[in-house]
Design an enzyme around this catalytic site. Structure first.
Site, PDB file in Angstrom:
ATOM      1  CE  LYS A  55      -3.903  -2.411   2.018  1.00 35.48           C
ATOM      2  NZ  LYS A  55      -4.641  -2.872   3.170  1.00 35.48           N
ATOM      3  CD  GLN A 104      -3.725  -4.598   6.195  1.00 37.89           C
ATOM      4  OE1 GLN A 104      -3.774  -3.534   5.586  1.00 37.89           O
ATOM      5  NE2 GLN A 104      -4.164  -5.726   5.674  1.00 37.89           N
ATOM      6  CG  ASP A 131      -9.994  -0.168   4.768  1.00 36.56           C
ATOM      7  OD1 ASP A 131      -9.694  -0.651   3.667  1.00 36.56           O
ATOM      8  OD2 ASP A 131      -9.342  -0.360   5.814  1.00 36.56           O
TER       9      ASP A 131
HETATM   10  N1  GUN Z   1      -7.203  -6.962   5.776  1.00 31.13           N
HETATM   11  C1  GUN Z   1      -7.493  -7.680   4.644  1.00 31.13           C
HETATM   12  N2  GUN Z   1      -8.084  -6.896   3.729  1.00 31.13           N
HETATM   13  C2  GUN Z   1      -8.150  -5.656   4.268  1.00 31.13           C
HETATM   14  C3  GUN Z   1      -8.639  -4.414   3.779  1.00 31.13           C
HETATM   15  O1  GUN Z   1      -9.156  -4.283   2.651  1.00 31.13           O
HETATM   16  N3  GUN Z   1      -8.529  -3.363   4.636  1.00 31.13           N
HETATM   17  C4  GUN Z   1      -7.979  -3.487   5.868  1.00 31.13           C
HETATM   18  N4  GUN Z   1      -7.935  -2.405   6.630  1.00 31.13           N
HETATM   19  N5  GUN Z   1      -7.523  -4.628   6.355  1.00 31.13           N
HETATM   20  C5  GUN Z   1      -7.602  -5.699   5.549  1.00 31.13           C
END
Ligand code: GUN
Length: 289
Positions: A53, A97, A120
């Site tokens: 990211k 995350q 998100d």
């Molecule tokens: N863990 C797995 N996929 C995601 C996501 O799209 N966003 C976040 N914040 N955590 C994740």
């Protein structure tokens, strides 16, 4: 018939170039979109997602701040950090995350993020707006899936879409987005008897369970569009999806590979939401001025 492979990596690259140009323009007007990514603990998969990211932000010209916290952080401390990021002028988007350690409530953390910074799309306000079709940040993976389906040239309207999996991150929201696109939607899960009887009715099949190779050719109708959201590490450290790619590609009309299908789209949609968040803030500032 052999399916066309949906090249998520290429689609993501094209969209990221559009985003990069938009960021350049925003920067010229004095705004650099900023994303804070909070990582708690040492989970290797989460570490690699967070790294990807940050790299994608850098390539798009987006300011990114990765905040790493020990597994021992308390919920109170994490909520305080989020409060600080909510008030931080350089940060337009906040992503924590998931998963979080067991002693921290994911719901409490998600709800602490200001809905306007919730890139998100996990905050209940954004989820609610998504369900009623109102403006909101769409959750990244489901939004990426819809983009990939549309780019195959498949019209979603009127089709039977079958979603396998009902997680809050993928299964439930992608079902809602498919419904919004006027598909007839069936959602299957671990208690669904005779899964194949339902999945074989799918014009569009989205699989998001997290179980290696659970969908075989006998689950898929000829000509279906198959989207594999699974990311499973199997022996030899190899990544595979939830769909048996080699056999299902002989039945489907389109199929996403793993890796290189849905994965690159998730991060792309995160960048898109972060740019939207920066634009929203700029509009609000202009209105206040
Ligand atoms: N863990 C797995 N996929 C995601 C996501 O799209 N966003 C976040 N914040 N955590 C994740």
């Amino acid at each position: 018939m052999s399916a066309k492979i949906i090249d998520g990596k290429q689609v993501a690259k094209d969209i990221r170039e559009e985003i990069r140009l938009e960021v350049e323009q925003l920067k010229r007007s004095g705004v650099q979109p900023g994303l804070a990514v909070v990582l708690v603990g040492e989970d290797p998969a989460s570490q690699s997602y967070v790294k990807a990211k940050a790299k994608a932000c850098e390539e798009a010209g987006i300011y990114s701040r990765v905040i790493r916290k020990s597994e021992a952080i308390t919920e109170q401390e994490l909520l305080k950090l989020i409060q600080e990021l909510n008030e931080d002028e350089l940060i337009h988007g906040i992503l924590v995350q998931l998963p979080l350690p067991k002693h921290i409530s994911e719901d409490a953390v998600i709800q602490a993020i200001h809905p306007e910074k919730d890139v998100d799309g996990f905050h209940p306000i954004n989820v609610g707006n998504m369900v009623i079709g109102a403006p909101c940040y769409l959750p990244c993976t489901p939004h990426g899936i819809i983009e990939l389906i549309k780019r195959t040239g498949t019209s979603i309207s009127g089709k039977h879409a079958v979603v396998v999996g009902r997680s809050n991150i993928v299964g439930k929201p992608v079902s809602m987005l498919l419904l919004q696109e006027n598909a007839t939607v069936s959602v299957c899960h671990s208690r669904t008897p005779d899964l194949g009887a339902i999945t074989r009715q799918a014009d569009i099949l989205v699989v998001a369970v997290g179980k290696a190779n659970m969908i075989g050719a006998d689950h898929v109708a000829p000509g279906a569009v198959v989207i594999d959201v699974g990311v499973n590490r199997v022996e030899g450290n190899k990544l595979v999806g939830d769909v048996c790619f080699d056999e299902v590609k002989e039945v489907a009309s389109f199929i996403t590979p793993v890796p290189g299908g849905v994965g690159p789209m998730t991060i792309t949609m995160l960048l898109k939401n972060t740019v939207e968040a920066a634009k929203l803030k700029r509009i609000q500032e202009k209105q206040e001025a």
